[in-house]
Design a protein around this motif. Structure first.
Motif, short mmCIF file in Angstrom:
data_model
loop_
_atom_site.label_atom_id
_atom_site.label_comp_id
_atom_site.label_asym_id
_atom_site.label_seq_id
_atom_site.Cartn_x
_atom_site.Cartn_y
_atom_site.Cartn_z
N SER A 45 9.64 8.33 16.50
CA SER A 45 8.37 8.40 15.75
C SER A 45 7.41 7.29 16.19
N THR A 100 9.05 -2.04 6.89
CA THR A 100 8.60 -0.68 7.24
C THR A 100 7.08 -0.61 7.16
N GLY A 101 6.54 0.42 7.79
CA GLY A 101 5.10 0.63 7.73
C GLY A 101 4.63 0.90 6.31
N THR A 102 5.43 1.63 5.56
CA THR A 102 5.08 1.91 4.17
C THR A 102 4.88 0.61 3.40
N PHE A 128 -2.78 9.04 6.71
CA PHE A 128 -1.41 8.77 6.25
C PHE A 128 -1.12 7.29 6.36
N HIS A 129 -0.59 6.72 5.28
CA HIS A 129 -0.27 5.29 5.29
C HIS A 129 1.14 5.04 4.79
N GLY A 130 2.04 5.98 5.07
CA GLY A 130 3.41 5.82 4.59
C GLY A 130 3.59 6.60 3.30
N GLU A 193 -6.83 4.86 8.96
CA GLU A 193 -6.30 4.86 10.32
C GLU A 193 -7.54 4.94 11.21
N ARG A 197 -4.47 10.17 12.37
CA ARG A 197 -3.46 11.13 12.83
C ARG A 197 -3.69 11.45 14.31
N ASP A 223 -4.96 0.64 9.20
CA ASP A 223 -3.55 0.96 9.36
C ASP A 223 -3.34 1.22 10.84
N ILE A 225 -0.36 1.19 12.36
CA ILE A 225 1.08 1.35 12.55
C ILE A 225 1.35 2.25 13.78
N VAL A 226 0.50 3.21 14.01
CA VAL A 226 0.63 4.02 15.23
C VAL A 226 -0.08 3.36 16.41
N LYS A 251 6.02 0.07 13.83
CA LYS A 251 6.45 0.82 15.02
C LYS A 251 6.61 -0.09 16.25
C1 LIG Z 1 -0.37 5.53 10.29
C2 LIG Z 1 0.95 5.30 9.61
N1 LIG Z 1 1.02 4.46 8.58
C3 LIG Z 1 2.18 4.20 7.95
C4 LIG Z 1 3.35 4.79 8.35
C5 LIG Z 1 4.62 4.49 7.62
O1 LIG Z 1 5.49 3.76 8.40
P1 LIG Z 1 7.06 3.78 8.08
O2 LIG Z 1 7.53 5.17 8.41
O3 LIG Z 1 7.64 2.72 8.96
O4 LIG Z 1 7.21 3.47 6.62
C6 LIG Z 1 3.34 5.69 9.42
C7 LIG Z 1 4.59 6.34 9.86
O5 LIG Z 1 4.61 7.23 10.65
C8 LIG Z 1 2.11 5.96 10.06
O6 LIG Z 1 2.03 6.84 11.08
#
Ligand SMILES: Cc1ncc(COP(=O)(O)O)c(C=O)c1O
Length: 418
Positions: A45, A100-102, A128-130, A193, A197, A223, A225-226, A251
């Motif tokens: 992922s 974790t990202g969440t 999406f932010h987790g 983001e 996405r 965010d 994370i990606v 990530k």
């Molecule tokens: C943009 C974004 N934020 C947050 C998350 C959450 O990260 P995690 O799965 O490590 O909790 C994800 C996970 O795919 C993501 O794509």
């Protein structure tokens, strides 16, 4: 199926008859329990921008393993990673680690609420932010409501949270500005983001959101994370040239281990400092494995590879070839499709409408997309349900194999969904 609900981990599920159990993975390839090989575009992922089991990451982890696995205290790799993030990411004057990202987006929002002494969050439809309660609002509404009303994406979220989240349309600057102008007095943060996405920001969109949030001193949270360390060494804020106040990283920064971080302006981050404990300014944030030294060592080793000259040019070149190969295969097959995204992360949508926001994705043929994903797995190429991630380990052989596979998979998907 007996011991796991639905027989899955939750984030990814292949069609049941094609589901497999991973035996091992190396570079760009996965091997399943029966010995079958797949070219992997899931890449855990997203974290594995170097591919699976990269020798530099394996060596760093092996070395750290011998020194202990976790301390719940500062250690050399953790401190070195914090320094490296602050050097690399434009908005990060300080960082706090999570796992974790969440957690990273959850704590970023708590931090902003403490800084602003306000409760409401503005997020974007489709963003999406987790999986925490504030994040799972209008990520994937099947029948979107009028803005700014949120739709929870999960059962079990307290109803009260809906009153604290406003939903805005991504890439619609005038509507977003109007919403922020109308609500800024109650806003703790705007979270987005920057590349939502698979949807790149329209020209001027990030700059506009930056300007209006700055005007009202509402912290802007990216965010990443990606996108962090994937779009550029400084992430999307470097790639698109717009610097937020706070960033959530995950990530890639953990090198395939559980590590994430919140970074940001010093005057916002200071709410996490323990000398404020006992005051109304203090933000409580801790976790048993936060800043784990093995994850930090893996992250540092990954960043070390990414810093080598030409790494991003190569990643983008590989991604572009696979992405363009997919678009060309669809055109050749006469199948209406959009390949959305940027070179390191992209996806195909079966629609003739450009993908500029979440609502445009609803017009795409989901059945054909599922058939395409399935046809790829049958031919030894795996991707996540909604995106292709590429890595530096994907070489000429994988690129060629993938492009050839696209033609056959598109044909099969079209046949299955006539
Ligand atoms: C943009 C974004 N934020 C947050 C998350 C959450 O990260 P995690 O799965 O490590 O909790 C994800 C996970 O795919 C993501 O794509």
């Amino acid at each position: 199926m007996r011991v796991l609900p639905g027989g899955v981990l939750g984030g990814y599920y292949a069609p049941q008859e094609l589901a497999f159990i991973v035996r091992e993975a190396r570079g760009p390839r996965l091997v399943d329990f029966s010995g079958r090989e797949y070219v992997d575009y899931i890449l855990g992922s997203g974290p594995l921008v170097l591919g699976h089991a990269h020798p530099a990451v394996v060596a760093a982890v092996e070395e750290q393993l011998r020194k202990g696995t976790t301390y719940f205290q500062l250690s050399e790799p953790t401190l070195a990673l914090a320094e490296e993030i602050c050097r690399a990411v434009p908005c990060a004057e300080q960082v706090r680690f999570c796992s974790t990202g969440t957690e990273a987006t959850f704590f970023a929002l708590r931090l902003c609420r403490a800084y602003r002494k306000k409760d409401k969050i503005l997020k974007f439809e489709g963003g999406f932010h987790g999986t925490h309660d504030y994040s799972l609002m209008s990520v994937g509404p099947r029948a979107p409501k009028a803005f700014p009303a949120p739709t929870p994406d999960s059962a079990g979220i307290p109803h009260a949270i809906q009153d604290e989240v406003l939903i805005a349309p991504f890439n619609d600057l005038s509507e977003t500005e109007a919403m922020i102008e109308a609500h800024h007095q109650n806003l703790a943060a705007v979270i987005m983001e920057p590349f939502q996405r698979l949807i790149p920001p329209a020209e001027g969109f990030l700059e506009g959101v930056r300007a209006v949030t700055r005007r009202h001193d509402v912290p802007l949270v990216f965010d990443e994370i990606v996108t962090g360390f994937r779009f550029a060494y400084g992430g999307a804020q470097e790639y698109y040239g717009v610097v937020p106040d706070v960033v959530a990283l995950g990530k890639v920064v953990g090198g395939g281990f559980p590590l994430s971080a919140v970074g940001g302006r010093r005057d916002i981050m200071r709410h996490l400092a323990p000398d404020l404990d006992g005051t109304p300014e203090f933000v409580a944030q801790a976790g048993t494995l936060n800043g784990n030294p093995i994850a930090a060592a893996a992250g540092l080793a990954t960043l070390g590879e990414l810093k080598k000259p030409g790494a991003y040019a190569r990643l983008f070149d590989t991604g572009r070839r696979v992405k363009d190969g997919l678009a060309a295969a669809a055109t050749r097959a006469g199948i209406p499709a959009q390949v959305a995204g940027e070179a390191p992360v992209f996806e195909i949508y079966f629609t003739d409408r450009p993908i500029t926001d979440y609502r445009a994705t609803l017009a795409a043929d989901a059945g054909r997309h599922a058939a395409f994903t399935r046809a790829l797995i049958e031919r030894g190429v795996v991707k996540a349900a909604q995106k292709f991630y590429v890595s530096l380990a994907h070489g000429e052989r994988e690129v060629q194999h993938t492009i050839e596979t696209f033609a056959a998979a598109l044909h099969a998907a079209a046949e299955a969904t006539l």
